[in-house]
Design a protein around this motif. Structure first.
Motif, PDB file in Angstrom:
ATOM      1  N   VAL A 171       0.815  -1.217   0.000  1.00 30.42           N
ATOM      2  CA  VAL A 171       0.000   0.000   0.000  1.00 30.42           C
ATOM      3  C   VAL A 171       0.846   1.264   0.000  1.00 30.42           C
ATOM      4  O   VAL A 171       0.344   2.340  -0.334  1.00 30.42           O
ATOM      5  N   GLU A 172       2.113   1.164   0.387  1.00 27.53           N
ATOM      6  CA  GLU A 172       2.961   2.349   0.383  1.00 27.53           C
ATOM      7  C   GLU A 172       3.132   2.897  -1.030  1.00 27.53           C
ATOM      8  O   GLU A 172       3.280   4.106  -1.221  1.00 27.53           O
ATOM      9  N   CYS A 173       3.118   2.005  -2.018  1.00 23.79           N
ATOM     10  CA  CYS A 173       3.263   2.436  -3.411  1.00 23.79           C
ATOM     11  C   CYS A 173       1.927   2.465  -4.150  1.00 23.79           C
ATOM     12  O   CYS A 173       1.678   3.361  -4.954  1.00 23.79           O
ATOM     13  N   HIS A 174       1.082   1.481  -3.892  1.00 22.70           N
ATOM     14  CA  HIS A 174      -0.168   1.375  -4.648  1.00 22.70           C
ATOM     15  C   HIS A 174      -1.283   2.255  -4.094  1.00 22.70           C
ATOM     16  O   HIS A 174      -2.268   2.498  -4.790  1.00 22.70           O
ATOM     17  N   VAL A 175      -1.148   2.711  -2.854  1.00 20.79           N
ATOM     18  CA  VAL A 175      -2.188   3.552  -2.252  1.00 20.79           C
ATOM     19  C   VAL A 175      -1.597   4.869  -1.766  1.00 20.79           C
ATOM     20  O   VAL A 175      -2.027   5.945  -2.167  1.00 20.79           O
ATOM     21  N   GLY A 176      -0.603   4.790  -0.899  1.00 23.96           N
ATOM     22  CA  GLY A 176      -0.014   5.998  -0.344  1.00 23.96           C
ATOM     23  C   GLY A 176      -0.857   6.579   0.775  1.00 23.96           C
ATOM     24  O   GLY A 176      -1.830   5.975   1.240  1.00 23.96           O
ATOM     25  N   ALA A 177      -0.478   7.771   1.213  1.00 26.81           N
ATOM     26  CA  ALA A 177      -1.166   8.416   2.330  1.00 26.81           C
ATOM     27  C   ALA A 177      -2.400   9.167   1.841  1.00 26.81           C
ATOM     28  O   ALA A 177      -2.504   9.540   0.680  1.00 26.81           O
ATOM     29  N   HIS A 210      -2.411   1.949 -15.183  1.00 31.45           N
ATOM     30  CA  HIS A 210      -2.753   3.303 -15.623  1.00 31.45           C
ATOM     31  C   HIS A 210      -3.341   4.164 -14.514  1.00 31.45           C
ATOM     32  O   HIS A 210      -3.294   5.391 -14.601  1.00 31.45           O
ATOM     33  N   ASN A 211      -3.920   3.539 -13.499  1.00 31.55           N
ATOM     34  CA  ASN A 211      -4.500   4.332 -12.409  1.00 31.55           C
ATOM     35  C   ASN A 211      -3.596   4.362 -11.180  1.00 31.55           C
ATOM     36  O   ASN A 211      -4.061   4.586 -10.066  1.00 31.55           O
ATOM     37  N   LEU A 212      -2.299   4.122 -11.387  1.00 30.83           N
ATOM     38  CA  LEU A 212      -1.358   4.159 -10.273  1.00 30.83           C
ATOM     39  C   LEU A 212      -1.169   5.596  -9.797  1.00 30.83           C
ATOM     40  O   LEU A 212      -1.156   6.531 -10.599  1.00 30.83           O
ATOM     41  N   ARG A 213      -1.027   5.748  -8.510  1.00 29.83           N
ATOM     42  CA  ARG A 213      -0.847   7.087  -7.945  1.00 29.83           C
ATOM     43  C   ARG A 213       0.445   7.708  -8.474  1.00 29.83           C
ATOM     44  O   ARG A 213       1.454   7.016  -8.631  1.00 29.83           O
ATOM     45  N   PRO A 214       0.456   9.007  -8.749  1.00 29.76           N
ATOM     46  CA  PRO A 214       1.672   9.647  -9.270  1.00 29.76           C
ATOM     47  C   PRO A 214       2.879   9.402  -8.376  1.00 29.76           C
ATOM     48  O   PRO A 214       2.789   9.457  -7.145  1.00 29.76           O
ATOM     49  N   ALA A 215       4.010   9.140  -9.013  1.00 28.46           N
ATOM     50  CA  ALA A 215       5.226   8.795  -8.275  1.00 28.46           C
ATOM     51  C   ALA A 215       5.673   9.862  -7.276  1.00 28.46           C
ATOM     52  O   ALA A 215       6.182   9.512  -6.203  1.00 28.46           O
ATOM     53  N   PRO A 216       5.524  11.167  -7.574  1.00 24.90           N
ATOM     54  CA  PRO A 216       5.937  12.155  -6.561  1.00 24.90           C
ATOM     55  C   PRO A 216       5.212  12.011  -5.228  1.00 24.90           C
ATOM     56  O   PRO A 216       5.714  12.460  -4.201  1.00 24.90           O
ATOM     57  N   GLU A 217       4.045  11.370  -5.229  1.00 24.56           N
ATOM     58  CA  GLU A 217       3.289  11.209  -3.993  1.00 24.56           C
ATOM     59  C   GLU A 217       3.594   9.888  -3.290  1.00 24.56           C
ATOM     60  O   GLU A 217       3.102   9.652  -2.186  1.00 24.56           O
ATOM     61  N   THR A 218       4.372   9.017  -3.931  1.00 23.52           N
ATOM     62  CA  THR A 218       4.706   7.723  -3.324  1.00 23.52           C
ATOM     63  C   THR A 218       6.215   7.508  -3.282  1.00 23.52           C
ATOM     64  O   THR A 218       6.808   7.426  -2.214  1.00 23.52           O
ATOM     65  N   CYS A 219       6.852   7.449  -4.448  1.00 24.01           N
ATOM     66  CA  CYS A 219       8.297   7.177  -4.501  1.00 24.01           C
ATOM     67  C   CYS A 219       9.098   8.214  -3.715  1.00 24.01           C
ATOM     68  O   CYS A 219      10.057   7.876  -3.010  1.00 24.01           O
ATOM     69  N   GLU A 220       8.695   9.469  -3.853  1.00 24.30           N
ATOM     70  CA  GLU A 220       9.476  10.541  -3.241  1.00 24.30           C
ATOM     71  C   GLU A 220       9.265  10.653  -1.742  1.00 24.30           C
ATOM     72  O   GLU A 220       9.876  11.509  -1.094  1.00 24.30           O
ATOM     73  N   GLU A 221       8.405   9.792  -1.177  1.00 21.86           N
ATOM     74  CA  GLU A 221       8.306   9.729   0.275  1.00 21.86           C
ATOM     75  C   GLU A 221       9.571   9.115   0.880  1.00 21.86           C
ATOM     76  O   GLU A 221       9.895   9.363   2.039  1.00 21.86           O
ATOM     77  N   CYS A 222      10.269   8.300   0.080  1.00 21.15           N
ATOM     78  CA  CYS A 222      11.513   7.670   0.542  1.00 21.15           C
ATOM     79  C   CYS A 222      12.729   8.187  -0.232  1.00 21.15           C
ATOM     80  O   CYS A 222      13.788   8.413   0.351  1.00 21.15           O
ATOM     81  N   HIS A 223      12.584   8.322  -1.533  1.00 22.77           N
ATOM     82  CA  HIS A 223      13.702   8.752  -2.377  1.00 22.77           C
ATOM     83  C   HIS A 223      13.732  10.273  -2.460  1.00 22.77           C
ATOM     84  O   HIS A 223      12.706  10.910  -2.710  1.00 22.77           O
ATOM     85  N   TRP A 224      14.917  10.819  -2.277  1.00 19.27           N
ATOM     86  CA  TRP A 224      15.087  12.271  -2.245  1.00 19.27           C
ATOM     87  C   TRP A 224      15.352  12.771  -3.658  1.00 19.27           C
ATOM     88  O   TRP A 224      16.448  12.598  -4.201  1.00 19.27           O
ATOM     89  N   PRO A 225      14.384  13.392  -4.296  1.00 14.90           N
ATOM     90  CA  PRO A 225      14.565  13.769  -5.699  1.00 14.90           C
ATOM     91  C   PRO A 225      15.550  14.904  -5.916  1.00 14.90           C
ATOM     92  O   PRO A 225      16.085  15.056  -7.017  1.00 14.90           O
ATOM     93  N   ARG A 324       0.555  12.666 -20.486  1.00 12.33           N
ATOM     94  CA  ARG A 324       1.021  12.169 -19.191  1.00 12.33           C
ATOM     95  C   ARG A 324       2.289  12.918 -18.812  1.00 12.33           C
ATOM     96  O   ARG A 324       3.195  13.082 -19.636  1.00 12.33           O
ATOM     97  N   ARG A 325       2.325  13.371 -17.572  1.00 12.92           N
ATOM     98  CA  ARG A 325       3.540  14.026 -17.087  1.00 12.92           C
ATOM     99  C   ARG A 325       4.538  12.958 -16.659  1.00 12.92           C
ATOM    100  O   ARG A 325       4.218  12.061 -15.876  1.00 12.92           O
ATOM    101  N   MET A 326       5.717  13.061 -17.160  1.00 12.43           N
ATOM    102  CA  MET A 326       6.744  12.056 -16.902  1.00 12.43           C
ATOM    103  C   MET A 326       7.110  12.034 -15.419  1.00 12.43           C
ATOM    104  O   MET A 326       7.273  13.078 -14.790  1.00 12.43           O
ATOM    105  N   ASP A 327       7.209  10.826 -14.854  1.00 15.93           N
ATOM    106  CA  ASP A 327       7.660  10.685 -13.476  1.00 15.93           C
ATOM    107  C   ASP A 327       8.559   9.463 -13.360  1.00 15.93           C
ATOM    108  O   ASP A 327       8.985   8.889 -14.374  1.00 15.93           O
ATOM    109  N   CYS A 328       8.830   9.048 -12.142  1.00 15.12           N
ATOM    110  CA  CYS A 328       9.833   8.003 -11.888  1.00 15.12           C
ATOM    111  C   CYS A 328       9.537   6.697 -12.627  1.00 15.12           C
ATOM    112  O   CYS A 328      10.439   6.070 -13.191  1.00 15.12           O
ATOM    113  N   VAL A 329       8.260   6.261 -12.602  1.00 23.58           N
ATOM    114  CA  VAL A 329       7.939   4.938 -13.123  1.00 23.58           C
ATOM    115  C   VAL A 329       7.974   4.871 -14.645  1.00 23.58           C
ATOM    116  O   VAL A 329       7.866   3.781 -15.210  1.00 23.58           O
TER     117      VAL A 329
END
Length: 354
Positions: A171-177, A210-225, A324-329
């Motif tokens: 859920v940290e990646c597929h749902v988030g906060a 296609h309905n995955l939450r945008p990476a800035p709201e999930t990946c960047e919770e751990c990875h420092w962009p 689509r705005r390009m993000d991590c994934v």
């Protein structure tokens, strides 16, 4: 009024007798019995789940989803049976006036009944709160996502366990906060449960999601962009198919770079990160493998457009087609559910000495 009715009305004025009379119907009795059995099973399964070192997902679904459903159904049956019984008795005795419960706290027996009922309500509310929270935790657990639907998610779950993100919950990646994405994920999950129950889910699981939450709201919770990584050395080891499995290595210096001018020059692979530069694109297929149009806006606001020569889009298509705005994934499209090709799996096993 006949003597039997008089006795019934007289008995109905006694508190304990009134309670017994209210349950004098098969529906309420069945509801009470089902409630007791459901509550006992919930408590038993809760203890097993609490004390087990490696709890089973099936215990969780029985304790926090199936059991409470039957308990609520049982509690609904009790007043429903009382209501049907009152209607039946009214129909049998048209001239009889059925009296309702009269609460009188001056009566010690009524105070005892009320204290018992109030205590039961308090305990039930506390158990409901704990059970609801445990159900929430269970539906967000890795066991629920990966093990409950074995035939569907078993390949993805197996790959997840061997991935760099094996200690990150699904859920940290597929749902988030946040509540909005939680509700959205549960609605999507209901559709997936329906597809699993009726065996209509696609095989294999389609990617990308296609309905995955945008990476800035999930990946960047751990990875420092904003961090500037500079160049990184990557070594790829391969083994030949001869008798000695002769090794050969390919060394690549990856210019990772970064996208924030405050930590380094926006250069390298990560120059396109959505910090100082904004990149949007139009995908020509569902897999996002064909990209006929790219729109780049840099930190100075300058816009550069890239068009495919093989399959160019018209201005009307560019305006109408979704972007689509390009993000991590878009680059790291298999960060967790990594399926390694056979030759690479053999190379990695030989390198690890397995």
């Amino acid at each position: 009024m006949n003597p039997e009715d008089s006795k019934l009305q007289s008995d109905f004025t006694k508190p304990l007798t009134r309670v017994r009379l209210l349950f004098r119907n098969p529906i309420s009795l069945a509801g009470a019995a089902l409630a007791l059995v459901s509550l006992a099973n919930i408590l038993f399964l809760f203890l097993i789940d609490l004390l087990s070192e490696k709890p089973s997902p099936y215990i969780g679904i029985l304790a926090y989803m199936v059991g409470p459903t039957f308990l609520i159904l049982a509690l609904v049956l009790i007043p429903l049976g009382i209501w049907f019984d009152r209607r039946r008795r009214r129909a049998q005795r048209p001239g009889t006036t059925l009296r309702y419960l009269r609460i009188d706290f001056n009566d010690p027996s009524q105070r005892g009944v009320f204290a018992f009922f109030f205590s039961f309500v308090i305990v039930f509310i506390m158990l409901s709160v704990v059970g609801s929270y445990r159900a929430y935790e269970f539906t967000d657990s890795v066991q629920f996502c990966g093990q409950l639907c074995h035939s569907v998610m078993n390949p993805e779950f197996t790959a997840y366990q061997l991935s760099p993100h094996a200690r990150v919950a699904c859920v940290e990646c597929h749902v988030g906060a946040g509540a909005s994405w939680y509700v959205r994920s549960k609605l999507s999950g209901a559709r997936q449960v329906f597809a699993t129950a009726f065996n209509t889910y696609p095989r294999p699981i389609p990617t990308p999601v296609h309905n995955l939450r945008p990476a800035p709201e999930t990946c960047e919770e751990c990875h420092w962009p904003k961090r500037f990584y500079g160049a990184q050395l990557k070594v790829f080891t391969h083994y030949a198919s001869d008798e000695k499995n002769t090794p050969r290595q390919i060394r690549m210096l990856l210019k990772t770079g970064g996208g924030d001018p405050s930590t380094g020059s926006p250069a390298g692979i990560h120059w396109h990160m959505n910090i100082s530069n904004e990149i949007t694109y139009i995908a020509g297929d569902d897999k996002r493998q064909a990209i006929p149009y790219i729109h780049v806006k840099d930190m100075q606001g300058r816009i550069t457009e890239y068009m495919s020569k093989d399959s160019p889009l018209t201005k009307e298509q560019i305006e109408k087609l979704p972007r689509r705005r390009m993000d991590c994934v878009d680059c790291h499209n298999r960060p967790t559910h990594i399926y390694v090709p056979p030759d690479r799996a053999v190379d990695e096993s030989l390198l690890a000495g397995r």
